[in-house]
Scaffold this active site. Structure first.
Site, mmCIF file in Angstrom:
data_model
loop_
_atom_site.group_PDB
_atom_site.id
_atom_site.type_symbol
_atom_site.label_atom_id
_atom_site.label_comp_id
_atom_site.label_asym_id
_atom_site.label_seq_id
_atom_site.Cartn_x
_atom_site.Cartn_y
_atom_site.Cartn_z
ATOM 1 C CE LYS A 182 -4.290 0.970 2.624
ATOM 2 N NZ LYS A 182 -5.000 0.969 3.888
HETATM 3 C C1 E4P Z 1 -8.251 1.586 4.285
HETATM 4 O O1 E4P Z 1 -7.384 1.313 3.335
HETATM 5 C C2 E4P Z 1 -8.280 2.901 4.847
HETATM 6 O O2 E4P Z 1 -6.967 3.210 5.242
HETATM 7 C C3 E4P Z 1 -9.197 3.057 5.661
HETATM 8 O O3 E4P Z 1 -10.460 2.539 5.253
HETATM 9 C C4 E4P Z 1 -9.325 4.387 6.314
HETATM 10 O O4 E4P Z 1 -10.593 4.545 6.978
HETATM 11 P P1 E4P Z 1 -10.939 5.755 8.005
HETATM 12 O O5 E4P Z 1 -11.107 6.880 7.137
HETATM 13 O O6 E4P Z 1 -12.472 5.279 8.916
HETATM 14 O O7 E4P Z 1 -9.723 5.815 9.051
#
Ligand code: E4P
Length: 217
Positions: free
Chosen positions: A83
């Site tokens: 990622k």
């Molecule tokens: C996933 O890849 C993201 O990091 C995550 O869904 C972020 O979610 P949030 O905005 O609720 O922290």
């Protein structure tokens, strides 16, 4: 629509995995902090039983360092998706790692143009953040629909991984606009089974059953 679970909580992933609800996992530095675990160790444990893509995020900010971190994370298991943030250096990293055959999830996407260039850089997944756009009075779901249209217009293979999903309604909307994947915390996935009329109906059935005086077992 594939379901990824957005957590580094191994017990929570196992519970959903046992029900066939886990097509993959996403983590980020905040979720690693919340788990209290070492990133390499917890990611390896997740990959030991999750067959689908498991996203592990780099934390460097320059392409050279991100590439090195991404290669190290990818050594954990064949199903790691590295990622990377949607920055210019993140896109350079995406191009290099995807060229090596690694899955890359480009995260922190907040615009259709960002999604377009991530696809051109070879992203396996693009992660538009719905909830965080809603938080600032923008419509996260409009972004998912725009990206769907753009990717379909040009036949990009990059999968739309709707992220920052905060509610059951977000899940419905993602499925309606054609997100390939949605990632949500375990509590949101479990909430998909809930409906007040289910609870009310069950309560009535239990009352009536008690009145019959019968038993099945
Ligand atoms: C996933 O890849 C993201 O990091 C995550 O869904 C972020 O979610 P949030 O905005 O609720 O922290």
């Amino acid at each position: 629509m594939k379901f990824f679970v957005d957590t580094a909580d191994v017990d929570a992933i196992r519970e959903l995995h046992a029900l066939g609800m886990v097509d993959g996992v996403t983590t980020n530095p905040s979720l690693i902090l919340k788990s209290g675990r070492d990133i390499l160790e917890v990611t390896k444990e997740i990959c030991s039983f999750v067959e689908g893509p498991v996203s592990a995020e780099v934390v460097a900010l320059t392409a050279d360092e991100m590439i090195a971190e991404g290669r190290k994370l990818a050594e954990i298991a064949p199903n790691i998706a590295v990622k990377v943030p949607l920055t210019w250096d993140g896109l350079k990293t995406c191009k290099v790692l995807s060229g090596e055959g690694k899955m890359v999830n480009v995260t922190l996407c907040f615009s259709a143009n960002q999604a377009l260039i991530a696809a051109k850089a070879g992203a396996t997944f693009i992660s538009p953040f719905i909830g965080r756009l809603d938080d600032i009075n923008m419509d996260g779901m409009d972004l998912i629909a725009d990206i769907r249209q753009i990717y379909d217009n040009y036949g990009f293979d990059t999968q739309i991984l709707a992220a920052s999903v905060r509610s059951a309604n977000h899940v419905t909307q993602c499925a309606l606009v054609g997100a390939d994947v949605m990632t949500a915390p375990p509590a949101v996935i479990k909430a998909l089974a809930s409906h007040p009329l289910t609870d009310k109906g069950l309560e009535q059935f239990m009352k009536d059953w008690a009145k019959t005086g019968q038993k099945i077992l």
